[in-house]
Structure formats: structure tokens, C-alpha cells
Design an enzyme around this catalytic site. Sequence first.
Site, PDB file in Angstrom:
ATOM      1  N   GLU A 166       0.821  -1.210   0.000  1.00  0.00           N
ATOM      2  CA  GLU A 166       0.000   0.000   0.000  1.00  0.00           C
ATOM      3  C   GLU A 166       0.853   1.257   0.000  1.00  0.00           C
ATOM      4  O   GLU A 166       0.529   2.240  -0.695  1.00  0.00           O
ATOM      5  CB  GLU A 166      -0.949  -0.012   1.195  1.00  0.00           C
ATOM      6  CG  GLU A 166      -2.064  -1.053   1.054  1.00  0.00           C
ATOM      7  CD  GLU A 166      -3.013  -1.072   2.247  1.00  0.00           C
ATOM      8  OE1 GLU A 166      -2.817  -0.264   3.175  1.00  0.00           O
ATOM      9  OE2 GLU A 166      -3.948  -1.899   2.244  1.00  0.00           O
ATOM     10  N   HIS A 199     -10.273   1.682   0.196  1.00  0.00           N
ATOM     11  CA  HIS A 199     -10.700   0.826   1.303  1.00  0.00           C
ATOM     12  C   HIS A 199     -12.210   0.608   1.345  1.00  0.00           C
ATOM     13  O   HIS A 199     -12.696  -0.172   2.164  1.00  0.00           O
ATOM     14  CB  HIS A 199     -10.215   1.405   2.639  1.00  0.00           C
ATOM     15  CG  HIS A 199      -8.769   1.136   2.911  1.00  0.00           C
ATOM     16  ND1 HIS A 199      -7.749   1.770   2.233  1.00  0.00           N
ATOM     17  CD2 HIS A 199      -8.155   0.281   3.774  1.00  0.00           C
ATOM     18  CE1 HIS A 199      -6.583   1.330   2.676  1.00  0.00           C
ATOM     19  NE2 HIS A 199      -6.805   0.421   3.601  1.00  0.00           N
TER      20      HIS A 199
END
Length: 317
Positions: A166, A199
Site C-alpha cells: 500500500e 478501502h
Amino acid sequence: MSEDGDSAFSHKINHNGDFVSPDGLCWVSVLSCLLLACSYVGSLYVWRSDLPRDHPAVIKRRFTSVLIVSALSPAFVWAWKEITGVRPGPSLLSLMGIRLEGIVPAATLPLLLTMVLFLGPLVHLAMDCPWGFLDGIKVGIDPSFWALCVSDMRILRNQVVAPLTEELVFRASMLPMLVPCTGPGAAIFTCPLFFGVAHFHHVIELLRFRQGSVSSIFLSAAFQFSYTAVFGAYTAFIFIRTGHLLGPVLCHSFCNYMGFPAVSTALDHPQRLSLLCFYLLGLLLFLLLLFPMTDPQLYSGLPPVCSLAPSPGSVCS
């Protein structure tokens, strides 16, 4: 494309050969970041499965997907450079925070700064820990403990693979593309929007496996978006200030381990006054140390990504 006009985007070059002032490339930067974010999230769903996300088989498959996308992320930045004609002085890897200069402070200072912010939760954890100090040391040096951690797919995901991939995708790859368009200050707050939206894919799985009511799921998703956006701004700040990927990765791993501070639990704790003092002290110390502990001079001077900024400003100095 050459710097002499073959590019569809005009820009200026300073006397050092660094990129200074871009024109007309913001839409390319935003679309490149959006494509990279969609590729990362989309890679999680190339495997058809009826199993939940925490099942070891699902985690292993997703490891493969996100590691491939992450490995290809430098190609996104390279393609962006070719399309826009941007020719920065630093190398591609340096722009992405992969360099040896200042590696020791990059591996320690941002993590220590983050631990200062979590002073309250750390003290809370120590107060409620059933182990004594020596017991903790014994566990920490026990090879079987680390072998167990390495064999746990959820630990590997949360502490290793997720932080590394990420940060590589949403910070090290996106910030070099955004900084020439927005400047470093605005990029700090623009980049996390891609991270926060990414997300939201958790909503799909929560709805799919009926893990709560629709309203509670979307409320949780909104909270997660806010939390991840703020966290993303923090690690973007660290990345730009230090010029290193390692610091954001270690801070990300630490924050994944700690989770969101349990303030409500602290309020109900028998020693809540002492705990709240540590929570407040940690926040105050964090604000005081934020700029001194991320001073670019501690990490070998001007961060490479700042060479792309039209006007570096206080974030880069």
C-alpha cells in the site's frame, strides 16, 4: 519523448535540470493515480471465491495479486513520465523513496515519532498486559514465537504485505505523479483520497457475508475512510519530508498492529486520569516533534520528490 517539444505538455527546466513548472498534466496525473488504485483493488477480486477475506487461502491468493501490481507500480510512474515528458534529475527509484542515503534515520525517526503519538495506547497496553517485563523479553527473543507469526497469514498481511504494497502504490508511486501538479502540500491531502476510497471495497465483502446491518456497514466504511485518509496524509507527509519509503512502511505496520486508539476504553479504565494524561501528552509531544523529527536535513537533504515541485515550500525544507 524529448524535452525539446515532442511532449504534449509544456514545462520549464531549472539550471540544475530539475522539473520546475508543469502545464496541462494534472488530468494525466489524476487518471494515472486512479488507474493504479483501481488496479490494486481490482487485483483482489480476480480470484473467485465464496470464502471470507480472512481465510488463509484467500489471503495467499491476494498476496500474489497485490505483489504483482506493486511490482509493476514503477512502470506506471515511468509511463507517466514518458506521456508528460517530465524529466526529473533524480532517478525513478529515488523519486519513489528507494535509496540508501539517510536510510538509518529513515528506519528509526518516523517510527519513534509515531510511537510518541501512540504514547497513551502504549501505556494502556502495558497497564493491561498480563505479562511482566521479563516475560515480554523472553517471548520477544523466542524463535518459536516469530515462527508462529510468520506462519499466520493475517499477521503477514497486516504487518508486512499490506504496509509494503500500500505504501509503494499509494505513496511512493502516486506522490511523484501528483507533486508536479498540486505541489507537495496539496499532494499530501490529495493522495490519501485514493487510499481512502480504495478501502471502500471492504463494504462489498461485509454486505456479501451479511456482517452487520446495511447502515452499520456504511457507517463503519465512512469512519474507515476518514481514518485511512488522515493516516494516509500522515504517511504522505513523512514520505515527502524524508524522501524514503521505509519510514511510511514501518509506521503503517505499527499502526496496523495498534489499531485505532481505544479512547472509550480508556475512559472506563480504573486509572483513566493517568491514561488520559498520557494520551494528551503523546499528542502534544507529537505536534511539537512532527517537523523537527522529519527535517529533510536529517535524511540527506532535499527529498528527491521535491525536485518535481513547482514551488517546494515549507514541506520540503
